[in-house]
Motif scaffolding. Sequence first.
Motif, mmCIF file in Angstrom:
data_model
loop_
_atom_site.group_PDB
_atom_site.id
_atom_site.type_symbol
_atom_site.label_atom_id
_atom_site.label_comp_id
_atom_site.label_asym_id
_atom_site.label_seq_id
_atom_site.Cartn_x
_atom_site.Cartn_y
_atom_site.Cartn_z
ATOM 1 N N VAL A 177 20.687 -0.206 11.835
ATOM 2 C CA VAL A 177 22.073 0.189 12.073
ATOM 3 C C VAL A 177 22.476 -0.316 13.452
ATOM 4 N N ASP A 178 23.580 -1.045 13.511
ATOM 5 C CA ASP A 178 24.074 -1.570 14.782
ATOM 6 C C ASP A 178 23.022 -2.440 15.475
ATOM 7 N N GLY A 179 22.235 -3.127 14.658
ATOM 8 C CA GLY A 179 21.212 -4.016 15.193
ATOM 9 C C GLY A 179 19.937 -3.337 15.624
ATOM 10 N N GLN A 180 19.871 -1.992 15.488
ATOM 11 C CA GLN A 180 18.701 -1.238 15.923
ATOM 12 C C GLN A 180 17.933 -0.690 14.723
ATOM 13 N N ILE A 181 16.615 -0.727 14.790
ATOM 14 C CA ILE A 181 15.790 -0.167 13.731
ATOM 15 C C ILE A 181 15.829 1.357 13.838
ATOM 16 N N VAL A 182 16.277 2.002 12.782
ATOM 17 C CA VAL A 182 16.370 3.470 12.783
ATOM 18 C C VAL A 182 15.371 4.111 11.831
ATOM 19 N N TYR A 183 14.784 3.284 10.950
ATOM 20 C CA TYR A 183 13.804 3.828 9.998
ATOM 21 C C TYR A 183 12.899 2.689 9.558
ATOM 22 N N ALA A 184 11.603 2.971 9.483
ATOM 23 C CA ALA A 184 10.654 1.961 9.004
ATOM 24 C C ALA A 184 9.490 2.651 8.312
ATOM 25 N N ALA A 185 9.025 2.039 7.231
ATOM 26 C CA ALA A 185 7.914 2.601 6.454
ATOM 27 C C ALA A 185 7.133 1.452 5.836
ATOM 28 N N GLY A 186 6.013 1.806 5.185
ATOM 29 C CA GLY A 186 5.223 0.797 4.500
ATOM 30 C C GLY A 186 4.766 -0.309 5.434
ATOM 31 N N PHE A 187 4.961 -1.556 5.036
ATOM 32 C CA PHE A 187 4.533 -2.712 5.828
ATOM 33 C C PHE A 187 5.148 -2.709 7.223
ATOM 34 N N PHE A 188 6.351 -2.131 7.341
ATOM 35 C CA PHE A 188 7.079 -2.187 8.603
ATOM 36 C C PHE A 188 6.894 -0.929 9.467
ATOM 37 N N SER A 189 5.942 -0.090 9.131
ATOM 38 C CA SER A 189 5.767 1.199 9.809
ATOM 39 C C SER A 189 5.640 1.065 11.313
ATOM 40 N N LYS A 190 5.088 -0.014 11.781
ATOM 41 C CA LYS A 190 4.886 -0.178 13.227
ATOM 42 C C LYS A 190 6.198 -0.221 13.998
ATOM 43 N N TYR A 191 7.305 -0.479 13.281
ATOM 44 C CA TYR A 191 8.606 -0.547 13.942
ATOM 45 C C TYR A 191 9.326 0.804 13.955
ATOM 46 N N ASP A 192 8.755 1.813 13.329
ATOM 47 C CA ASP A 192 9.456 3.090 13.185
ATOM 48 C C ASP A 192 9.660 3.747 14.547
ATOM 49 N N PRO A 193 10.878 4.234 14.841
ATOM 50 C CA PRO A 193 11.114 4.914 16.117
ATOM 51 C C PRO A 193 10.235 6.154 16.248
ATOM 52 N N PRO A 194 9.996 6.622 17.480
ATOM 53 C CA PRO A 194 9.185 7.840 17.675
ATOM 54 C C PRO A 194 9.770 9.013 16.914
ATOM 55 N N SER A 195 8.910 9.826 16.336
ATOM 56 C CA SER A 195 9.369 10.946 15.524
ATOM 57 C C SER A 195 9.828 12.096 16.401
ATOM 58 N N ALA A 232 25.925 -5.251 12.304
ATOM 59 C CA ALA A 232 24.547 -5.535 11.866
ATOM 60 C C ALA A 232 23.892 -4.310 11.273
ATOM 61 N N ASP A 233 24.245 -4.019 10.027
ATOM 62 C CA ASP A 233 23.641 -2.928 9.253
ATOM 63 C C ASP A 233 22.998 -3.549 8.022
ATOM 64 N N LEU A 234 21.697 -3.361 7.862
ATOM 65 C CA LEU A 234 21.021 -3.908 6.686
ATOM 66 C C LEU A 234 19.828 -3.054 6.309
ATOM 67 N N VAL A 235 19.321 -3.311 5.093
ATOM 68 C CA VAL A 235 18.202 -2.545 4.549
ATOM 69 C C VAL A 235 17.218 -3.498 3.878
ATOM 70 N N VAL A 236 15.953 -3.309 4.179
ATOM 71 C CA VAL A 236 14.875 -3.988 3.462
ATOM 72 C C VAL A 236 14.330 -2.995 2.452
ATOM 73 N N LEU A 237 14.377 -3.358 1.173
ATOM 74 C CA LEU A 237 14.008 -2.431 0.104
ATOM 75 C C LEU A 237 12.510 -2.490 -0.196
ATOM 76 N N ASP A 238 11.977 -1.380 -0.688
ATOM 77 C CA ASP A 238 10.554 -1.344 -1.041
ATOM 78 C C ASP A 238 10.287 -1.999 -2.381
ATOM 79 N N ARG A 239 11.340 -2.291 -3.140
ATOM 80 C CA ARG A 239 11.222 -3.052 -4.380
ATOM 81 C C ARG A 239 12.551 -3.742 -4.634
ATOM 82 N N ASP A 240 12.534 -4.754 -5.464
ATOM 83 C CA ASP A 240 13.707 -5.615 -5.646
ATOM 84 C C ASP A 240 14.663 -5.017 -6.666
#
Length: 631
Positions: free
Chosen positions: A528-546, A501-509
């Motif tokens: 990566v591996d089903g875990q959120i490792v990076y989030a920005a923009g609309f999805f910022s609330k999911y970003d792991p602690p810095s 389960a590795d995928l990416v949501v792009l900021d533009r198409d």
Amino acid sequence: MNIDTILYNGKIHTVDCENPEATAVAITDGKFVAVGSDKDILILCDDDTMLIDLQKKRVIPGINDSHTHLIRGGLNYNLELRWDGVPSLADALQMLKNQVERTPSPQWVRVIGGWSEYQFAERRMPTLKEINDLSPDTPVFILHLYDRAFLNGAALRAVGITKETKAPVGGLIEFGANGEPTGMILATPNAMILYSTLAKAPKLSYEYQVNSTRHYMREMNRFGITSVIDAGGGFQNYPDDYKVISELHDKKQLTVRIAYNLFTQHPKAEEQDYEQWTKNVKLYQGDNMYRHNGAGEMLTFSAADFENFLQPRPDLPPTMEEELERVVRLLVENRWPFRLHATYNESISRFLNVFEKVDKEIPFAGLPWIFDHAETIDEKNMERVKALGGGIAIQSRMAFQGEYFYDRYGKEKSAQTPPVTNMLEMGIPVGGGTDATRVSSYNPWLGIYWLTSGRTIGGLQLYDERNRLSRATALEIYTRGSAWFSGEQQKKGSISKGQLADLVVLDRDLFTVNEEEIKSIEAELTIVDGQIVYAAGFFSKYDPPSVPILPDWSPNNYNHGYYNVKGKQALAEVRKAKLALQQQLVTAKIHQCSGSCNLHGHDHNQARLSEIPVNDFQAFWGVFGCSCFAF
């Protein structure tokens, strides 16, 4: 079955020919368990399922860089000032000046690859005078591709280069009319002089190397990279320089999957290196996050056809065949996959002679092997590669050096360098990569732009329609195509049931943006591996602690890696809005009126909309307070 995460309401490009498009995907235990429509997937959720609305954004499989140098890059990332993507030399030099002011002694300021003079508006490199003027006392080392490094006077003193210093074979130290070194060192074409000089710079402490590597992986996640194959590198010793990655793996802090190749470090003793490793390193040891992948990209130093298109093609020594044969024979006997740096067709012909000789005595019989780069390979040699079951890993090096190749070899030769469409038509496995960080940038979207547009990052049109790829094909090379190069094509590379389960949501198409925008694509969500490792923009609330960046003077505390065009644009817009508001307030205060002026009986707008600078309150018209009288 309990579902960990469901992502829905998206535009999912699966890179799965049996199910090419979807809107939703379900993830459990690090694998995709269902891919389909919102209706079919949302019914699988339960009270514990995390639901993520994709907001109709484009989703792709995780990017897999089939040839990069993450391990070495991570150890040094927090030391390096990155010029990747910087639009002008003026900006780059200002960044350099700022970093010089904050870098403590005895550390250096270093710019290590990832840029080209043709990306700058000025279309030139910095001068040694400019560098010395900005930094008379702090050592500065600036690496440009495989061809040169700029050292200021302080760096020359730090490494001990004087008028008596002799350059190694294949390298050149430039001296001025006074006999003193100028600060320019050149690969002619062997880059060893560049790397051996850089190796004398101070390193980070182990603690800071761990921190640096974590931030480098996050930077890769920013661009949607979820997997890499590490091709080893000069001065990257196994196992010492792998301790940081091993520790992060043990602590479950890797955010990029890594398959690593072992790169010999000892000229004339390469066979001994591989004899030791084949005995002590279990092939493919590790797991899905961190695993061994075979030998290379350096098998023997005599077989290194260094690519520096500002220099003539190197002729490999007559001892190459004998030395390479011994190593390849050893690897095939032990069934170790291998990869080999191979730029020029002339070198590739000789390499293939060796491989075919070994194959007759010890059949390759499906053993995976790889040519890296292969910029000028011809059709005959591609047929030989296919017959032996090899693959070709291509990188975006021509996007950075295309102008130099064009100037040396001409338009016709440049149009098929490398001949990617021919490779694909012949059914040769092809994987996409960057060769970051000392040549190209780690940003994979520059490579996808290069493959689809046929242009360098400086805008030179290299390829016509015949050697350009569709966006879907280019993406496939950087996902499913690259998985072949670590023997994981059944595990990853597409968003399909059962795959990792590795995928990416792009900021533009990717499939609808203007061609030039491809270079600026980033991730808004990386899993990566089903875990959120990076989030920005609309999805910022999911970003792991810095994690704080160490040391505090690191360039990444101020510039944050690759040049953030969107961030700079947003900041510019904020500044523009603030200036406009300030100007409105000043204007109102000075004029103390709106519409017609009671003092002069004239309309303020007639003055304000004229070409005369009435709102420049430091200039002639503005100082009068009310300039309406002039109209």
